[in-house]
Design an enzyme around this catalytic site. Sequence first.
Site, PDB file in Angstrom:
ATOM      1  N   ARG A 178       0.857  -1.178   0.000  1.00 26.32           N
ATOM      2  CA  ARG A 178       0.000   0.000   0.000  1.00 26.32           C
ATOM      3  C   ARG A 178       0.898   1.235   0.000  1.00 26.32           C
ATOM      4  O   ARG A 178       2.114   1.134   0.090  1.00 26.32           O
ATOM      5  CB  ARG A 178      -1.036   0.003   1.134  1.00 26.32           C
ATOM      6  N   GLY A 179       0.241   2.398  -0.098  1.00 32.09           N
ATOM      7  CA  GLY A 179       1.019   3.619  -0.290  1.00 32.09           C
ATOM      8  C   GLY A 179       1.067   3.898  -1.787  1.00 32.09           C
ATOM      9  O   GLY A 179       1.307   2.983  -2.591  1.00 32.09           O
ATOM     10  N   ALA A 180       0.832   5.156  -2.160  1.00 32.55           N
ATOM     11  CA  ALA A 180       0.621   5.484  -3.572  1.00 32.55           C
ATOM     12  C   ALA A 180       1.738   4.996  -4.510  1.00 32.55           C
ATOM     13  O   ALA A 180       1.463   4.273  -5.483  1.00 32.55           O
ATOM     14  CB  ALA A 180       0.402   6.988  -3.701  1.00 32.55           C
ATOM     15  N   ARG A 227      -7.554  -0.257  -6.690  1.00 34.22           N
ATOM     16  CA  ARG A 227      -7.776   0.836  -5.729  1.00 34.22           C
ATOM     17  C   ARG A 227      -7.960   2.138  -6.516  1.00 34.22           C
ATOM     18  O   ARG A 227      -7.219   2.390  -7.468  1.00 34.22           O
ATOM     19  CB  ARG A 227      -6.605   0.966  -4.722  1.00 34.22           C
ATOM     20  N   GLN A 266      -2.115   2.603  10.196  1.00 34.68           N
ATOM     21  CA  GLN A 266      -0.813   2.523   9.517  1.00 34.68           C
ATOM     22  C   GLN A 266       0.282   3.256  10.291  1.00 34.68           C
ATOM     23  O   GLN A 266       1.457   2.914  10.198  1.00 34.68           O
ATOM     24  CB  GLN A 266      -0.895   3.118   8.094  1.00 34.68           C
ATOM     25  N   ASP A 295      -1.656  10.917  -2.140  1.00 37.90           N
ATOM     26  CA  ASP A 295      -2.061   9.880  -3.098  1.00 37.90           C
ATOM     27  C   ASP A 295      -2.439  10.479  -4.446  1.00 37.90           C
ATOM     28  O   ASP A 295      -2.450   9.781  -5.461  1.00 37.90           O
ATOM     29  CB  ASP A 295      -3.233   9.069  -2.542  1.00 37.90           C
ATOM     30  N   LYS A 350      -4.407  10.209   3.208  1.00 41.33           N
ATOM     31  CA  LYS A 350      -5.174   9.373   4.151  1.00 41.33           C
ATOM     32  C   LYS A 350      -6.170  10.203   4.968  1.00 41.33           C
ATOM     33  O   LYS A 350      -5.849  11.308   5.409  1.00 41.33           O
ATOM     34  CB  LYS A 350      -4.174   8.656   5.065  1.00 41.33           C
TER      35      LYS A 350
HETATM   36  O1  MRU Z   1      -4.441   3.421   2.326  1.00 36.22           O
HETATM   37  P1  MRU Z   1      -2.947   3.526   2.230  1.00 36.22           P
HETATM   38  O2  MRU Z   1      -2.229   2.942   3.395  1.00 36.22           O
HETATM   39  O3  MRU Z   1      -2.445   3.036   0.901  1.00 36.22           O
HETATM   40  O4  MRU Z   1      -2.682   5.104   2.276  1.00 36.22           O
HETATM   41  C1  MRU Z   1      -1.384   5.574   2.169  1.00 36.22           C
HETATM   42  C2  MRU Z   1      -1.291   7.040   2.380  1.00 36.22           C
HETATM   43  O5  MRU Z   1      -2.267   7.709   2.597  1.00 36.22           O
HETATM   44  C3  MRU Z   1       0.055   7.660   2.225  1.00 36.22           C
HETATM   45  O6  MRU Z   1       0.161   8.797   3.026  1.00 36.22           O
HETATM   46  C4  MRU Z   1       0.233   8.069   0.756  1.00 36.22           C
HETATM   47  O7  MRU Z   1       0.098   6.964  -0.082  1.00 36.22           O
HETATM   48  C5  MRU Z   1       1.483   8.764   0.485  1.00 36.22           C
HETATM   49  S1  MRU Z   1       2.802   7.647   0.697  1.00 36.22           S
HETATM   50  C6  MRU Z   1       4.054   7.633   0.029  1.00 36.22           C
END
Ligand code: MRU
Length: 364
Positions: free
Chosen positions: A53-55, A88, A204, A245, A256
């Site tokens: 996960r994470g963009a 997603r 997270q 994201d 988030k």
């Molecule tokens: O739902 P997630 O855990 O994928 O959300 C991740 C985030 O909101 C991060 O802050 C975002 O992807 C930036 S990360 C490099």
Amino acid sequence: MSNASGDMRTLWYDDNAQQLKIIDQTQLPHQLLIMDIDTLEQACDAIVQMRVRGAPLIGITAAFGVYLALKKDPDTLASACNTLAKTRPTAVNLQWALTRLAEGLVSVPPAQRAEAALEMAKTLLAEDAAACSAIGDAGLALLEKLLAVKQARADDAVLNVLTHCNAGWLATGAWGTALAPIYKAHQAGLPVHVWVDETRPRNQGASLTAWELARSGVPHTLIVDNAGGHLMQHGMVDICLVGSDRTTASGDVCNKIGTYLKALAAFDNRVPFYVALPTSTIDFELSDGVREIPIEERASTEVSHVAGLDASGTACRVAIAPPDTTFSNYGFDVTPARLVSGLITEKGIFPATPQGLLDIKAWL
Ligand code: MRU
């Protein structure tokens, strides 16, 4: 993996074994489990279940997913991209990576597509790692400036950074986005301390950011999501640093759920609020983030239950609300550009304004 922040990886391709590997983030912080990903279906599942996960990492995983699909059947480029695109909705990096692969592979003869896709996916991973390292360098200069101002008043001052969710190396090719400047500052010997929002509903912050920072020895304190405003009112936060994201052409930032409330509190207390992002996170097609960015809605069980270890150390989920409660679970929110002090990118720091975004675009 060594413990140096820049060496950590959450996804890698083992050339000897010809095997894609990930850390299964659903098992952290209690278990460090490495998983093999062998098929398109497993890549999709890893994204949907948030094993990755994470963009930026979602985009990288999708790129390797295309490779795995083409390895099995070289005529499935379009269908593999369609399937991965549905995993997603909010992080634009997913679409960005798929478009890059689709455009790059369409003219490659099917027999050579899998090999070409693997090379493209590896390149994307390496580029993201380099971008995040550069974000770290740009952000480090900002942290140094803030610390110098603080130390002019007191020699022993420590810089307090507040972050939300996980925007560390677990979420990217390496280093992280929001955590990259923090890691670089820590390595440079700057006294930094991080307030880590737990980040309900999936926590997270508690399970990933606290785990990451502990591994690298960065001083940090875990707080409940509602504590940030209080800390800012009492001068206990010098800067908020979060990831994104999707960032629009006007500088609105989607991150988030809960990020917007931190930005409001920061604005009210004159605390700088910076967003760190690789340019792959920018959606130049959109300008009004609140109206145009698709916001993911996830299962109500993420709200109704929390996961953890019981007294005997066994993983379990416990219910925290009456079973007949109605739940809502939006995964992201949008922070309007007017609340953002600046965008830290691999090309430098830019204002969150239409002109700032045009200046970034000129670099691409
Ligand atoms: O739902 P997630 O855990 O994928 O959300 C991740 C985030 O909101 C991060 O802050 C975002 O992807 C930036 S990360 C490099």
